[in-house]
Each structure stands twice: as C-alpha cells, then as structure tokens.
Design a protein around this motif. Sequence first.
Motif, PDB file in Angstrom:
ATOM      1  N   GLY B  72      33.595  25.505  -6.819  1.00  0.00           N
ATOM      2  CA  GLY B  72      34.100  25.854  -5.486  1.00  0.00           C
ATOM      3  C   GLY B  72      35.589  26.164  -5.460  1.00  0.00           C
ATOM      4  O   GLY B  72      36.074  26.822  -4.543  1.00  0.00           O
ATOM      5  N   LEU B  74      37.067  27.856  -7.879  1.00  0.00           N
ATOM      6  CA  LEU B  74      37.255  29.091  -8.647  1.00  0.00           C
ATOM      7  C   LEU B  74      38.396  28.974  -9.657  1.00  0.00           C
ATOM      8  O   LEU B  74      39.163  29.907  -9.855  1.00  0.00           O
ATOM      9  N   ALA B 184      34.330  35.188  -8.323  1.00  0.00           N
ATOM     10  CA  ALA B 184      32.903  35.070  -8.020  1.00  0.00           C
ATOM     11  C   ALA B 184      32.265  36.434  -8.255  1.00  0.00           C
ATOM     12  O   ALA B 184      32.865  37.470  -7.956  1.00  0.00           O
ATOM     13  N   ARG B 185      31.057  36.427  -8.822  1.00  0.00           N
ATOM     14  CA  ARG B 185      30.386  37.695  -9.091  1.00  0.00           C
ATOM     15  C   ARG B 185      29.973  38.355  -7.786  1.00  0.00           C
ATOM     16  O   ARG B 185      29.461  37.702  -6.886  1.00  0.00           O
ATOM     17  N   ALA B 186      30.181  39.670  -7.727  1.00  0.00           N
ATOM     18  CA  ALA B 186      29.721  40.424  -6.560  1.00  0.00           C
ATOM     19  C   ALA B 186      28.216  40.649  -6.696  1.00  0.00           C
ATOM     20  O   ALA B 186      27.673  40.570  -7.806  1.00  0.00           O
ATOM     21  N   PRO B 187      27.534  40.957  -5.582  1.00  0.00           N
ATOM     22  CA  PRO B 187      26.073  41.162  -5.657  1.00  0.00           C
ATOM     23  C   PRO B 187      25.685  42.260  -6.650  1.00  0.00           C
ATOM     24  O   PRO B 187      24.686  42.133  -7.354  1.00  0.00           O
ATOM     25  N   VAL B 212      36.944  55.682  -4.417  1.00  0.00           N
ATOM     26  CA  VAL B 212      36.426  54.666  -5.325  1.00  0.00           C
ATOM     27  C   VAL B 212      37.485  53.577  -5.496  1.00  0.00           C
ATOM     28  O   VAL B 212      38.676  53.830  -5.357  1.00  0.00           O
ATOM     29  N   SER B 213      37.014  52.402  -5.759  1.00  0.00           N
ATOM     30  CA  SER B 213      37.915  51.267  -5.954  1.00  0.00           C
ATOM     31  C   SER B 213      37.399  50.473  -7.152  1.00  0.00           C
ATOM     32  O   SER B 213      36.838  49.405  -7.017  1.00  0.00           O
ATOM     33  N   ASN B 243      28.710  45.190  -2.540  1.00  0.00           N
ATOM     34  CA  ASN B 243      27.316  45.190  -2.114  1.00  0.00           C
ATOM     35  C   ASN B 243      26.679  46.527  -2.481  1.00  0.00           C
ATOM     36  O   ASN B 243      27.367  47.474  -2.890  1.00  0.00           O
ATOM     37  N   ASP B 244      25.356  46.645  -2.372  1.00  0.00           N
ATOM     38  CA  ASP B 244      24.690  47.848  -2.894  1.00  0.00           C
ATOM     39  C   ASP B 244      25.135  49.123  -2.153  1.00  0.00           C
ATOM     40  O   ASP B 244      25.262  50.182  -2.766  1.00  0.00           O
ATOM     41  N   GLU B 245      25.435  48.981  -0.874  1.00  0.00           N
ATOM     42  CA  GLU B 245      25.884  50.150  -0.109  1.00  0.00           C
ATOM     43  C   GLU B 245      27.227  50.663  -0.638  1.00  0.00           C
ATOM     44  O   GLU B 245      27.434  51.862  -0.820  1.00  0.00           O
ATOM     45  N   ALA B 246      28.144  49.706  -0.889  1.00  0.00           N
ATOM     46  CA  ALA B 246      29.469  50.084  -1.386  1.00  0.00           C
ATOM     47  C   ALA B 246      29.363  50.727  -2.769  1.00  0.00           C
ATOM     48  O   ALA B 246      30.036  51.723  -3.064  1.00  0.00           O
ATOM     49  N   ALA B 249      27.839  54.295  -2.579  1.00  0.00           N
ATOM     50  CA  ALA B 249      28.803  55.284  -2.066  1.00  0.00           C
ATOM     51  C   ALA B 249      29.796  55.678  -3.151  1.00  0.00           C
ATOM     52  O   ALA B 249      30.199  56.848  -3.248  1.00  0.00           O
TER      53      ALA B 249
END
Lengths: 481, 388
Positions: B72, B74, B184-187, B212-213, B243-246, B249
């Motif tokens: 918690g 990190l 923390a790992r992103a989805p 893009v980032s 997230n999957d949307e980001a 894109a």
Amino acid sequence: MTTAALEAQLGSIVGARYVRSRAAELLVYESDGLPGYRKRPSLAVFPGTRDEAVAVVQLLARERVPFVPRGAGTGLSGGALADGVVLIGLNRLTRIIDLDPASRLAVVEPGVVNASLSRAAHSHGLHYAPDPSSQAACTIGGNVAENAGGPHCLKYGVTLNHVVAVNAVLPDGTVTAFGSADGEREGYDLLGAFVGSEGCFGVALDITVRLTPNPRAVRTLLADFMSIDAAARATTAIIAAGIVPAALEMMDAGTIHAVESSIYAAGYPIDAAAVLLIELDGLAAGLDRDVERVVALCEEAGARGVRVAQSEVERVKLWQGRKKAFGAMGRIARHLFVQDAVVPRTQLPNVMASIATIAEQHGVRVCNVFHAGDGNLHPNIPYNGSDPAERERVHAAMREIMQACIAVGGTVTGEHGIGLDKLGYMPLIFSEDSLNRMCRLRDAFDPHRLANPGKVVPVRSCREWHGFVGREAPLGAGAAS
Amino acid sequence: MTQVAGPTGAAGAVIDASSTSQVQDAVRDAAARGEALRIVGAGSWLHAGRPVRADASLCVRSLAGVVEYVPGDLTITAWAGTTLAELDRVTAEHGQWLALDPFGARDGTLGATVATGSFGPLAASFGTPRDVVLGLQCVTGDGEIVNGGARVVKHVAGYDLVRLMTGAWGTLGVLTMLTLRLRARAPVDATYAVNVSAPLGAWIAAYRAASVSPLATELLHAATASALGLGTDMTALVRVSGNDEAVAAQEKALAELGAVRSVSGETWAALAGGDPPRPTVAMRLSHRPARIADVWVQATTIARDVPDAFLHATLDRGIARLVLPRVGDADLVTRLRLATECARVCEVLPAALWHQVAPSAASDPLSQRVRTAFDPEWRLNPGILGEA
C-alpha cells in the motif's frame, strides 16, 4: 572589516541603493513564512545581474563574511533568516534567459517567480510542473534551494526531478556548472546534492528546468467523506488501482471551515469530516473511464458524494480553496504554524488519529490540508503568538505530532526543508555518523561554512564545527581583516 | 565471511559479505591493511574494462533479500545484492513493479544498478535511478554506516546523500540497502512496433505532436530491429499503458505515424539483454532532446559497416546507444572522433582505451573534495571513474 566598510564595498558592486543597513529597512527581512522567529541581518544586498551576484559572493568569501541567500522569503522552515550576517536578496534576478519549446527546457535566473515561468511557457503548450502553494510569489531559486514540492508532484515529481542544470557560485567564489542540458554528464550528481541544500552549497546564478506539456484533458473531483479514515482508504485504493492522479489532496473539517468562511469559499461541504480534491489528467481518450473508476473507489470507501467539476470556472474555484487554505486560516488567528511531515501512505489513518488526540490534549486547533497521495502531511495550527502560554502549547503539540510521524517510519519534512525550525528533529531521523557525514559534505562545498550558517544540520553533529556564527559574533569572525 | 579466490577481474582475495556489519568489517580490515577494494555485485560490469586498482574484491551478492515491503505504500526496501529479477517477482505478486530497466540481464543487482546509475527506455517517463531511489544505507570508505533519504516518497531532511551515492560507482560508499519507489500496474500495458519513415526529423516531429503518452519509446536501427525479429526497417518500439480505451486510442494515433503492430512486451527484455556478447564498446551519445535526429546521424556514422552493430535511441531523452563488437582499438579511436557534436558516456571500452577516450568526469576539485569527505583514503573502487 567593519560593517560600514563592507557596506561601502558591496555598494561599489551593486550600487549604494541596493545595500540596506538601517534597522527600519532590514525589518522586513527579519522573518520568512514561518512565524515565531525573528533574526535580523547585518546588511542586505541585492545584486541586479549575474556578474554582480558573483562579485558579491567573491567579496564575502575573501573577507570570510557569512551570508544567507534569499528568494521571496516564503519558506516555512526559517531557512532564509540571516542572524547578524549578510543577506543576499536574489529577487532582482528575474530574467527568463531562454525558452526552448522543442527540447522542453527553460533557463531562468533564480529570482524568477514560479508561476510566471508557467505563464511564459503557456503559449508553447508547456508549464513548469512543481507547484508549491506559494507559487504566485516564491522563486525558482528558492524552490531549488528547498527542493520544493506541491500538489501536482504526486504525478510529475518534485523540483529535483525537473532541474537539469545549474550554474552556481560556490561559497568560495568559484563559478561552477552542475548537470547539463546538452546531453548526459558523467561524474557525481553534484546537481542532485545542490538541489535541496537550503542555500548552504552556494548561490544559483541560472537554472535549467524541464517544462512539461500541458495535459490535453483535465478532470477535477471533490469527494466528500464522513470520516478521515474513509478518505484515507479511498486514497490508498485509487493509487493501488494503477491510476496515477495528477494530484490527490485531503482537507479536514478544520480546513474546510476556514476556507468556506473566507473569500476563497470553494463550495466544500461544511459538514464533511474530510474532502479529497482529486485531479486526473492526460490524454482525453479513456480519461472519463478513469474518472468513473475513481468515483466508484471513493464510494466504495464510504464517500457521501463525489462531484466532478463541470466547468473551468468550477475547477479553478475548487483549487483556489486548496491553494489559499493557509491564507484562509489567517482569519482564525494572527499566526499560523504550517507543519510538514511525511508518513508511509498506509499509516495516514493512524497518524491522523494521533494528531487529533495530541491537539485535544494540548488544547490547540489543528487544520489538516495535505498531499494525501504522497503521505505528505501539513498539520497547521492557527494561534496567537503574543500569548506565551498558547505559543508553548502549540510548540509542544507540534513536537508530539512530529514524534508520532517519526514513530511510524516517517520523516520530518517532505518539501519545506529543515532550516532553523527542524534542526532539533534531525538526530531523531539520522544517526550521529550520518549527520557528521552531511557536515563533511557541506565542508566540501563550503570549507569556511559561510553560506547559510547554522541551518540544516545541528551544530553539535559537526564534530569539527568551530562555533556558530550568531548575532553576537563579530562580522567576518575568523577573517584576516 | 569467507575469502576465496575467484574470477572477478581484480587481483587478490574475494571477500563475501552478507550483512552490513560484514561490509563494515571488510572495509575496516582493508583500511588496517592499507588496501583498496573493488566492489562487486553480480560481477556483470567487470567486463567493461574500467581500470580499477584494487588489492581485493568485496562482493555483496549474498547481501540479498527484501527487508520491508508494504504494498500500500508503493515502496520497497531491499539489500543491495538483491537481483532485479527477484524484485520483479516480489512486486508482481501485488500488481506492482519497479520502473527501472537497465540494459543487461535482470540477474544484475539493485546495488550495481544504483551505483552505476544505469537506466533503460523507461527513463523517458520514470527517470533514472536518481528519480527512483528514496533512501539508502551505505558503508563509507572509512567504515562508517551512513543513511540517506527515508522510506517515504517525499523527503528533504538534510543534505541529499541519496543523489550523491547514486551513480557514484561505489567510490563514496558501499551500498548495502536501498528503498525504492514502486508503481502500480495499469490495467493494460501494450507494446507496439511502429514503422519509422525517412526523413527521421519529420517523423520525430510527427511523433511529438501525436496524441500519445508512452511509458517508453525506443528508436531501433533497421539491423537492431531485425535482430529482435521486428522486420528489416527502422522501427520505433512504443510502450503505452492505461485503461483499454486510452490504450486503443494511442494505438490509433501511432498508426498515423506508420505501419503499426502489437508485439510482445517481452521484446523489451530482448532489447535490454540483446547486446552482442562481450562487445568491444558500448556507449551512449546524447544532446538536448530536440537534437536527437543529429545524435542519431552521428551514431549511425560511428557504427557504419560494423557487422552486428546494435543501435537504438531513447527519443524523449535525446540519447542514442550503440554497441559494437569486434572493432580494433585504432579503428575504434578513429570512429569515436566522429562524435564531435554530442556528449558521450562509455559503458564498455577496451581497458587500454579508458584513459584515452573517456577522460575522468570526477577530477575537478569539488568532486575530489566530495570523494575525500566520504572515502578519505580513496579506498573504494579507485580508478573506476578514470581518475589518475
């Protein structure tokens, strides 16, 4: 050399009107952002160019006269106080020397005000990321000296992470380059050591900083909680979900009341135990998905409601309340003790409970407003400094709060520095050997201990320390004059 | 503590230490004997030919393991001999990771990564070890145990011994314990290979303007792309998360820069460990980020006609890295003279060439005073910074 002779020599470098020696003129430099300390410099000198700044330091080095560099004097640890020594004011050095949007770099003089750099970079779609609450007044030079932070450091990092190079004049008068904007430099990270050295390692003449692209989209949320515990749980859940908010700030009931009864009223719920101000930024695509997730995590942690700012006006208003919270506390009492400590994030609920108990025991009012995402606390106590009994209660409460933070593995400052105020805590977090080694590092930069004497490391830790240069010491003690 | 002879590259005994006090004893014993020590982790830097003059080696490989890890928070605290692979394993169990990807195998140690300031493509978004290390413990050259920083994510108390020790190649102290910031790992965490079209400057301009980032973007020379099984063209390896949307894109935005295809995240490990074995030279050329196309031209000129050359660049930091096998000393010196326009940092060089082509960056009076403040007798890794 007498003070009068030194004044004349400094005047010949910067012009007589930029050297101040009369008590009435020096009065404004007796304090910085920390109440409770008053130290008067012997002289104040204000170089107007880089060359003048170098010449001033070289003169002081030659005469072995101690000095304190000062930016805007907004520091909160007493670090810019000059006790009977020369104060070098750097606020005339305000040029933005270069702005390179292609490489996202800017070169500034130390007196450039933090917010004005972001304004200058705005037309290029860039900004300077570290954003201390005093950013409308504080200078980049001061930010470098303190390794300043701010709400948006959660995602973007503190001053250290944004400074690429510094040209500085060392306390012995040598001009040296630290770091490089033109590619990697090998060798010791003296730049990293210089940043956050609280003016003890020399005076920055120019500073090259990274600029950060303005986010393409921003969402600002206000989450309303009935307990501090719940707000802390939400904080941990958001970070653990792999979402890195640009900022994640907590304000408790005391702070909410102070803000809402001031001209900075932001529409915070006055019956909440705590609010979280959460900002998400980045690319537009997917951002609202993260917003939904954060709202859900706050609700799962027990939020009564989460409001998403619907306009730029509303967003700015929500932030205004946070950034001006210290000012708003000024309505409660004449003095405000702004504290700064960091704890492991998972210890936030414990420490907040300890702070409440300590406040009750000492009969003081603590207003908490802080960077929850980083575990960087700011317990603040408004008080009447002219009442000695109240002053003592406040100081006793602050000492216990700091000890509570240390006890859970925390540290005594995350962004304000040690200065004068926190010297006494240093032996609680560092061993005698570590403190002694810091003194030896300082001696590598400043063998004669001329720059900001008596700050950062307690005098007794420096085994070879030859005495504190205080108000009673003759000016230039130890010099051949 | 055992003393055994071993193939460490340094003359004399190898002293294994598995605790801070054993490191302290070893340093004090060396001081009593007037000896200099070479500090060794996994030993993977020894082939770099850095000219250390030491009487014995102090190996901290057994000083390994996690000291404290509260997911918690990190942050993680581990002994210096812990391997990066071990940290990957421990943190992955909690959906977290250490965003440090130095070139080389993951069996390198944390201590060596920090001591050498090593970094990889992820530095584009997470910085180098100086931006990731929060606190440390070390043993100075005169045998004192010193701490810097803290186990929290923000800390400005006292002078910054953490930054000073990071990248100092062990010359200011033997690192024993480190606290690091975790992520923390992103989805979703995806990697794409994007075809890079000429002219490079125009492609980079388009890349910088794109929506893009990335976590990392590494430009790969055609031969390097080919060695990694990514086709035969110049390629950009781009890693995005969110997230999957980001992520979707950003894949779309990348497609506007050139033919794009999704590739395995393992490609990064292949790149990090893909250096030709025992290269003659590995070096980085750099300039301010806007000059990366010029830096790339210089790097390709230096590598011209060298078979199996490895060449890639971290666009957003303005750094190109090249690895050349089987180049003669005289040829190498001639080639390095071509790098006139940029800063140069050598990772590997023939031992005889260090003094000639990599002048010491720590021989200025201030650096020498700093060194003496931490290692009065210059007992730790003497010579490793190219100093006389």
